[in-house]
Design a protein around this motif. Structure first.
Motif, PDB file in Angstrom:
ATOM      1  N   LEU A 135       0.824  -1.206   0.000  1.00 17.54           N
ATOM      2  CA  LEU A 135       0.000   0.000   0.000  1.00 17.54           C
ATOM      3  C   LEU A 135       0.862   1.261   0.000  1.00 17.54           C
ATOM      4  N   PRO A 136       0.381   2.341  -0.600  1.00 13.47           N
ATOM      5  CA  PRO A 136       1.064   3.634  -0.450  1.00 13.47           C
ATOM      6  C   PRO A 136       1.085   4.043   1.015  1.00 13.47           C
ATOM      7  N   ALA A 137       2.019   4.903   1.364  1.00 14.15           N
ATOM      8  CA  ALA A 137       2.177   5.324   2.756  1.00 14.15           C
ATOM      9  C   ALA A 137       0.899   5.952   3.318  1.00 14.15           C
ATOM     10  N   THR A 138       0.183   6.698   2.490  1.00 18.60           N
ATOM     11  CA  THR A 138      -1.045   7.347   2.982  1.00 18.60           C
ATOM     12  C   THR A 138      -2.103   6.307   3.364  1.00 18.60           C
ATOM     13  N   GLU A 139      -2.200   5.238   2.586  1.00 18.08           N
ATOM     14  CA  GLU A 139      -3.161   4.179   2.915  1.00 18.08           C
ATOM     15  C   GLU A 139      -2.721   3.397   4.143  1.00 18.08           C
ATOM     16  N   GLN A 140      -1.432   3.159   4.279  1.00 13.98           N
ATOM     17  CA  GLN A 140      -0.926   2.509   5.483  1.00 13.98           C
ATOM     18  C   GLN A 140      -1.286   3.337   6.710  1.00 13.98           C
ATOM     19  N   GLN A 141      -1.074   4.624   6.608  1.00 10.34           N
ATOM     20  CA  GLN A 141      -1.360   5.521   7.727  1.00 10.34           C
ATOM     21  C   GLN A 141      -2.836   5.469   8.097  1.00 10.34           C
ATOM     22  N   PHE A 142      -3.711   5.466   7.115  1.00 10.02           N
ATOM     23  CA  PHE A 142      -5.147   5.401   7.377  1.00 10.02           C
ATOM     24  C   PHE A 142      -5.500   4.090   8.068  1.00 10.02           C
ATOM     25  N   GLU A 143      -4.995   2.977   7.551  1.00 11.73           N
ATOM     26  CA  GLU A 143      -5.292   1.658   8.123  1.00 11.73           C
ATOM     27  C   GLU A 143      -4.845   1.578   9.585  1.00 11.73           C
ATOM     28  N   ILE A 144      -3.684   2.095   9.884  1.00 12.76           N
ATOM     29  CA  ILE A 144      -3.103   1.984  11.226  1.00 12.76           C
ATOM     30  C   ILE A 144      -3.779   2.929  12.211  1.00 12.76           C
ATOM     31  N   ILE A 145      -3.898   4.206  11.833  1.00  9.41           N
ATOM     32  CA  ILE A 145      -4.431   5.206  12.767  1.00  9.41           C
ATOM     33  C   ILE A 145      -5.931   5.042  12.970  1.00  9.41           C
ATOM     34  N   GLN A 146      -6.663   4.768  11.888  1.00 10.88           N
ATOM     35  CA  GLN A 146      -8.114   4.634  12.012  1.00 10.88           C
ATOM     36  C   GLN A 146      -8.493   3.432  12.869  1.00 10.88           C
ATOM     37  N   SER A 147      -7.741   2.343  12.759  1.00 10.10           N
ATOM     38  CA  SER A 147      -8.056   1.163  13.582  1.00 10.10           C
ATOM     39  C   SER A 147      -7.840   1.484  15.058  1.00 10.10           C
ATOM     40  N   LYS A 148      -6.798   2.216  15.358  1.00 10.35           N
ATOM     41  CA  LYS A 148      -6.532   2.629  16.749  1.00 10.35           C
ATOM     42  C   LYS A 148      -7.681   3.470  17.285  1.00 10.35           C
ATOM     43  N   GLN A 149      -8.124   4.439  16.509  1.00  9.27           N
ATOM     44  CA  GLN A 149      -9.188   5.331  16.955  1.00  9.27           C
ATOM     45  C   GLN A 149     -10.508   4.589  17.125  1.00  9.27           C
ATOM     46  N   GLN A 150     -10.819   3.686  16.206  1.00  7.38           N
ATOM     47  CA  GLN A 150     -12.060   2.913  16.318  1.00  7.38           C
ATOM     48  C   GLN A 150     -12.053   2.071  17.590  1.00  7.38           C
ATOM     49  N   LEU A 151     -10.952   1.390  17.852  1.00  8.38           N
ATOM     50  CA  LEU A 151     -10.879   0.500  19.010  1.00  8.38           C
ATOM     51  C   LEU A 151     -10.920   1.277  20.320  1.00  8.38           C
ATOM     52  N   GLU A 152     -10.303   2.440  20.337  1.00  7.74           N
ATOM     53  CA  GLU A 152     -10.359   3.265  21.560  1.00  7.74           C
ATOM     54  C   GLU A 152     -11.792   3.707  21.840  1.00  7.74           C
ATOM     55  N   GLN A 153     -12.544   3.963  20.794  1.00  8.18           N
ATOM     56  CA  GLN A 153     -13.946   4.345  20.972  1.00  8.18           C
ATOM     57  C   GLN A 153     -14.765   3.151  21.467  1.00  8.18           C
ATOM     58  N   TRP A 154     -14.551   1.980  20.869  1.00  7.42           N
ATOM     59  CA  TRP A 154     -15.341   0.800  21.235  1.00  7.42           C
ATOM     60  C   TRP A 154     -14.967   0.277  22.618  1.00  7.42           C
ATOM     61  N   ALA A 155     -13.655   0.173  22.898  1.00  2.00           N
ATOM     62  CA  ALA A 155     -13.193  -0.419  24.154  1.00  2.00           C
ATOM     63  C   ALA A 155     -13.228   0.572  25.315  1.00  2.00           C
ATOM     64  N   GLU A 156     -13.312   1.855  24.981  1.00  2.22           N
ATOM     65  CA  GLU A 156     -13.317   2.928  25.978  1.00  2.22           C
ATOM     66  C   GLU A 156     -12.061   2.876  26.846  1.00  2.22           C
ATOM     67  N   GLN A 157     -10.936   2.670  26.198  1.00  2.00           N
ATOM     68  CA  GLN A 157      -9.640   2.680  26.868  1.00  2.00           C
ATOM     69  C   GLN A 157      -8.559   2.943  25.818  1.00  2.00           C
ATOM     70  N   PRO A 158      -7.392   3.407  26.240  1.00  2.00           N
ATOM     71  CA  PRO A 158      -6.313   3.634  25.268  1.00  2.00           C
ATOM     72  C   PRO A 158      -5.892   2.335  24.588  1.00  2.00           C
ATOM     73  N   VAL A 159      -5.537   2.431  23.318  1.00  2.00           N
ATOM     74  CA  VAL A 159      -5.009   1.293  22.566  1.00  2.00           C
ATOM     75  C   VAL A 159      -3.550   1.600  22.267  1.00  2.00           C
ATOM     76  N   LYS A 160      -2.655   0.874  22.941  1.00  2.00           N
ATOM     77  CA  LYS A 160      -1.235   1.232  22.942  1.00  2.00           C
ATOM     78  C   LYS A 160      -0.345   0.264  22.168  1.00  2.00           C
ATOM     79  N   HIS A 161      -0.929  -0.828  21.661  1.00  2.10           N
ATOM     80  CA  HIS A 161      -0.104  -1.863  21.051  1.00  2.10           C
ATOM     81  C   HIS A 161      -0.651  -2.234  19.675  1.00  2.10           C
ATOM     82  N   PHE A 162       0.248  -2.598  18.778  1.00  3.29           N
ATOM     83  CA  PHE A 162      -0.105  -2.845  17.382  1.00  3.29           C
ATOM     84  C   PHE A 162       0.535  -4.149  16.906  1.00  3.29           C
ATOM     85  N   ALA A 163      -0.147  -4.835  15.990  1.00  4.49           N
ATOM     86  CA  ALA A 163       0.410  -6.025  15.331  1.00  4.49           C
ATOM     87  C   ALA A 163       0.338  -5.825  13.824  1.00  4.49           C
ATOM     88  N   TYR A 164       1.472  -6.021  13.144  1.00  2.00           N
ATOM     89  CA  TYR A 164       1.522  -5.894  11.684  1.00  2.00           C
ATOM     90  C   TYR A 164       0.826  -7.101  11.042  1.00  2.00           C
TER      91      TYR A 164
END
Length: 308
Positions: free
Chosen positions: A215-244
């Motif tokens: 993926l282009p860097a912009t799409e990678q950024q969207f995939e990574i950051i948006q997933s973090k934001q969605q999960l923080e909203q759903w889980a109602e807690q910070p999301v601090k860890h990522f898996a490639y």
């Protein structure tokens, strides 16, 4: 013998962190997924970790790595993707033995649609189907080993396509065979919140589980950051860890993704590069491995062999 292996781990494993990768824990065996542990297998595996290892949360493990205070036989348990059975089957067993765990969730599959690979597996798993049409070619379906082999061939054929072409090809296979979709396998937002409330750490795993490197860097950024934001909203807690997704450095992701993950505010990221991690490893390229053994002594031995 387990006591001897525990001692070997204490001698060889100081300053070394084993991070285990799971995906599903099945209520019953699945002939299309023979490597996935059943509840019975996962139960003795977690009991073994409690009795002979030092299970740590990912947060605690990172603290010890950064301060060079990691205890011997340190181990973390992680799950990728966000399957519902992480909540319904695995979580009660983890709680039973007091094992911390992190579940990395691909958020694009949390509203009733299954991951592309599970959709492909479902096509080949239908016992009532003796034949498939694959891009116009008729293929006979036989026993489980043959079905698994064909499935792996098609998974590899589709895996490295960009997101939309990959989904389009899977959709075509379903249309070509007039196939019905399987019931949802993944957790929805309410179930993710329930898992987080049970004490399981929620991590991000992109939205669509793409091979980031294609993926282009912009799409990678969207995939990574948006997933973090969605999960923080759903889980109602910070999301601090990522898996490639897929997770092999150089093949599936590169320094572009690592840089995006760091700048997005994650504390760590895990790969599927095989091995253990020490204080010399980047916390954004932590190594993991899958212990597939169904016999406890072999399972224990494989964990200890990682220290050599």
């Amino acid at each position: 013998m387990h006591k001897l292996l525990q001692l070997a781990g204490k001698l060889l494993g100081r300053g070394k962190l084993s991070i285990l990768i799971y995906h599903q824990v099945l209520a019953e065996p699945d002939p299309m997924r023979p490597s996935e542990p059943t509840a019975a297998v996962f139960d003795w595996q977690m009991r073994l970790l409690r009795d002979y290892f030092t299970p740590l949360s990912l947060d605690d493990a990172l603290h010890h790595l950064q301060h060079d205070t990691l205890p011997a036989n340190a181990v973390c348990v992680t799950f990728d993707d966000g399957y519902l059975n992480n909540l319904t089957v695995a979580q009660p067993i983890l709680a039973k033995y007091g094992i911390p765990a992190t579940v990395y969730i691909a958020t694009g599959f949390s509203h009733g649609n299954n991951m592309w690979n599970d959709r492909v597996i479902h096509l080949f798993a239908d016992k009532n189907r003796q034949q498939l049409s694959l891009q116009g070619q008729k293929v006979e379906l036989a026993d489980w080993p043959q079905r698994r082999e064909l499935t792996q061939q098609w998974l590899m054929k589709l895996k490295y396509l960009p997101i939309k072409p990959r989904l389009t090809e899977v959709d075509k296979l379903y249309q070509e065979n007039e196939a019905a979709e399987q019931a949802p396998l993944m957790m929805n937002p309410a179930q993710i919140k329930q898992l987080a409330a049970s004490g399981i750490c929620i991590g991000a795993h992109t939205i669509n589980h793409p091979i980031l490197k294609v993926l282009p860097a912009t799409e990678q950024q969207f995939e990574i950051i948006q997933s973090k934001q969605q999960l923080e909203q759903w889980a109602e807690q910070p999301v601090k860890h990522f898996a490639y997704p897929n997770g092999v450095f150089g093949r599936d992701f590169d320094d572009t993704a690592v840089d995006i993950v760091q700048k997005a505010g994650f504390d760590s990221a895990v790969t599927t590069d095989w091995g253990i991690s020490t204080s010399h490893n980047s916390v954004f390229k932590l190594k993991r491995f899958t212990p597939w053994d169904k016999v406890s002594l072999k399972f224990h031995l494989r964990l200890i062999k990682q220290h050599f």
